[in-house]
Motif scaffolding. Structure first.
Motif, PDB file in Angstrom:
ATOM      1  N   ASN A  50       0.797  -1.233   0.000  1.00 42.29           N
ATOM      2  CA  ASN A  50       0.000   0.000   0.000  1.00 42.29           C
ATOM      3  C   ASN A  50       0.826   1.277   0.000  1.00 42.29           C
ATOM      4  O   ASN A  50       0.338   2.343   0.386  1.00 42.29           O
ATOM      5  N   VAL A  51       2.084   1.173  -0.436  1.00 43.23           N
ATOM      6  CA  VAL A  51       2.924   2.355  -0.599  1.00 43.23           C
ATOM      7  C   VAL A  51       2.931   2.711  -2.085  1.00 43.23           C
ATOM      8  O   VAL A  51       3.470   1.968  -2.908  1.00 43.23           O
ATOM      9  N   SER A  52       2.332   3.817  -2.460  1.00 46.43           N
ATOM     10  CA  SER A  52       2.198   4.184  -3.867  1.00 46.43           C
ATOM     11  C   SER A  52       3.521   4.688  -4.424  1.00 46.43           C
ATOM     12  O   SER A  52       4.159   5.576  -3.853  1.00 46.43           O
ATOM     13  N   LEU A  53       3.916   4.125  -5.563  1.00 46.82           N
ATOM     14  CA  LEU A  53       5.169   4.496  -6.214  1.00 46.82           C
ATOM     15  C   LEU A  53       4.917   4.747  -7.694  1.00 46.82           C
ATOM     16  O   LEU A  53       3.997   4.187  -8.288  1.00 46.82           O
ATOM     17  N   SER A  54       5.767   5.573  -8.288  1.00 43.69           N
ATOM     18  CA  SER A  54       5.727   5.806  -9.723  1.00 43.69           C
ATOM     19  C   SER A  54       7.152   6.053 -10.195  1.00 43.69           C
ATOM     20  O   SER A  54       8.073   6.177  -9.391  1.00 43.69           O
ATOM     21  N   GLY A  55       7.341   6.138 -11.522  1.00 39.18           N
ATOM     22  CA  GLY A  55       8.664   6.413 -12.060  1.00 39.18           C
ATOM     23  C   GLY A  55       9.649   5.286 -11.827  1.00 39.18           C
ATOM     24  O   GLY A  55       9.278   4.107 -11.776  1.00 39.18           O
ATOM     25  N   LEU A  56      10.923   5.645 -11.667  1.00 32.48           N
ATOM     26  CA  LEU A  56      11.973   4.640 -11.524  1.00 32.48           C
ATOM     27  C   LEU A  56      11.826   3.746 -10.294  1.00 32.48           C
ATOM     28  O   LEU A  56      12.080   2.544 -10.370  1.00 32.48           O
ATOM     29  N   PRO A  57      11.420   4.289  -9.109  1.00 35.66           N
ATOM     30  CA  PRO A  57      11.214   3.384  -7.971  1.00 35.66           C
ATOM     31  C   PRO A  57      10.164   2.317  -8.265  1.00 35.66           C
ATOM     32  O   PRO A  57      10.343   1.139  -7.916  1.00 35.66           O
ATOM     33  N   ALA A  58       9.070   2.716  -8.915  1.00 44.87           N
ATOM     34  CA  ALA A  58       8.033   1.750  -9.274  1.00 44.87           C
ATOM     35  C   ALA A  58       8.558   0.754 -10.307  1.00 44.87           C
ATOM     36  O   ALA A  58       8.210  -0.439 -10.265  1.00 44.87           O
TER      37      ALA A  58
END
Length: 432
Positions: free
Chosen positions: A367-375
């Motif tokens: 439930n930790v929202s990530l986007s970009g390179l971390p995602a």
């Protein structure tokens, strides 16, 4: 003394992991037989990357015989189950029939493309459920770009470089995201083609990825629109023709490419068993047993497994559920032979990952929202962890794609008539 036999029908996420777990728990107590129409387990989440040429098709086709120690693999398609006399009938690729007697039976036949009564769709659309469909789409996209380069007719050029994807769920979103990058690269290699390919993503839902959280949905929507994908929510296809599609908003879009990703339905084989179903899926109890037949288990997309987190509802048709249910079916079968005790189905959502191509992805681990390179890192890490085999080969393909120009040729191995949308076996090429 002859060992009792466990027959597992289907080698998708549920069947494959049932066989793998059972071989570890009960190989000495029972003979384990896996019946499947292909000799591989298909890692479906990476199918869009195969269509876009990022990953070689053999990377996501995990061999059954090489990874399931102690399991006898029978290549054939189940066509009958005699529940009273306890045997499964099948037909192999040569057309010959056979029977497999069983002491325990696991039905994990999975799902096929979902169809809707829309004129022309079954004639002109292609699904995206099996490896043949991904290979066909890869070649088809390249072919349309090459044909667009040859014509001097602006209307034909626009139609050939317009690709319509129906269904903005997990699969459709990834197909459109990877597809736009793929065709942009193809056009950049052709200086005489002065047009940018157009990918359209349609869905009647209010947002992409409606089954996932809003933050993941917003990330996907933002990436797609920034990339140039024509995202149209609340819109679908009302009719398909040889030259284009009519949308539900009244617009006609000339196109030679209609990709059908509206979802899946249980394999029609389920309806032929004469057992009770719910939403087309076999009714089972919390232990994955079919009522009235304690020796029969069902799991994955073909089974209506009660969802303990949503009382009164059944689990959704996802790879995560199928894999967990396959392992549980194996544990409960082993328990029936005296190895441990049987357990009810329980699960806890660990999050979702969506690969959007390039450096983009959306993920929500724990439930930790990530986007970009971390995602992106989380997404690729998850896929490498979840794949039963070929991890190094997949990783090598990703590295090569990031550092070298992607080769783009059409081999023409899968013609359009070999992958019809209305197919009970999208994982198998239909022979003329």
């Amino acid at each position: 003394m002859t060992k009792p036999r466990v027959v597992i029908v289907g080698a998708g996420f549920a069947g494959y992991h049932a066989a793998k777990t059972l071989s570890r728990l009960a190989a000495k107590r029972a003979e384990i037989v896996l019946l499947n129409s292909t000799d591989y387990f298909l890692y479906l989440p990476l199918l869009p990357e195969v269509a876009a040429g990022v990953v070689e098709p053999t990377r996501i086709a995990v061999p059954l015989s090489g990874t399931l120690n102690g399991v006898r693999v029978v290549i054939g398609e189940a066509n009958r189950v005699d529940l009273q006399n306890r045997w499964v009938g099948y037909r192999n690729a040569e057309g010959d029939g056979g029977q497999l007697a069983y002491d325990r039976l696991v039905l994990a036949v999975g799902s096929v493309n979902k169809l809707l009564p829309i004129p022309g769709v079954t004639d002109y659309a292609h699904g995206f459920r099996g490896l043949p469909e991904a290979l066909y789409l890869h070649d088809h996209v390249i072919r349309q770009i090459e044909l667009a380069e040859l014509t001097e007719d602006p209307a034909e050029q626009r139609a050939r470089t317009t690709f319509v994807v129906v269904g903005a769920g997990y699969t459709g979103t990834e197909v459109a995201a990877h597809g736009q990058l793929f065709t942009d690269r193809l056009v950049s290699q052709r200086p005489h083609l002065n047009i940018r390919p157009r990918w359209m993503l349609l869905d009647v839902a209010p947002r992409p990825l409606p089954e996932l959280g809003k933050r993941m949905s917003d990330t996907a929507d933002r990436v797609l629109r920034r990339r140039g994908v024509d995202v149209r929510m609340g819109t679908s296809v009302s009719e398909a023709t040889p030259d284009g599609v009519m949308l539900t908003d009244g617009q006609y879009v000339p196109t030679c490419s209609l990709v059908w990703c509206v979802g899946v339905r249980p394999d029609p084989f389920v309806a032929e068993l004469g057992l009770r179903t719910e939403q087309g899926r076999l009714v089972v109890d919390e232990y994955l047993n079919v009522p009235g037949f304690p020796e029969v288990y069902a799991c994955g997309d073909a089974a209506a497994v009660p969802d303990p987190t949503r009382p009164g509802q059944i689990s959704t048709m996802t790879a995560q559920h199928a894999q967990r249910q396959g392992k549980l079916a194996a544990h409960n079968i082993a328990a029936s032979y005296g190895q441990g005790t049987r357990k009810p189905y329980k699960h806890r959502e660990l999050g979702w990952v969506v690969d959007l191509g390039g450096r983009d992805a959306a993920a929500n681990p724990l439930n930790v929202s990530l986007s970009g390179l971390p995602a992106k890192a989380v997404t690729r890490g998850y896929h490498l962890y979840a794949m039963p085999s070929n991890r190094a080969r997949v990783g090598a393909d990703w590295l090569l794609d990031a550092t070298l120009q992607r080769p783009a040729v059409q081999l023409g191995l899968v013609p359009a008539n070999a992958v019809p949308l209305e197919s009970e076996s999208p994982e198998v090429v239909r022979r003329a």
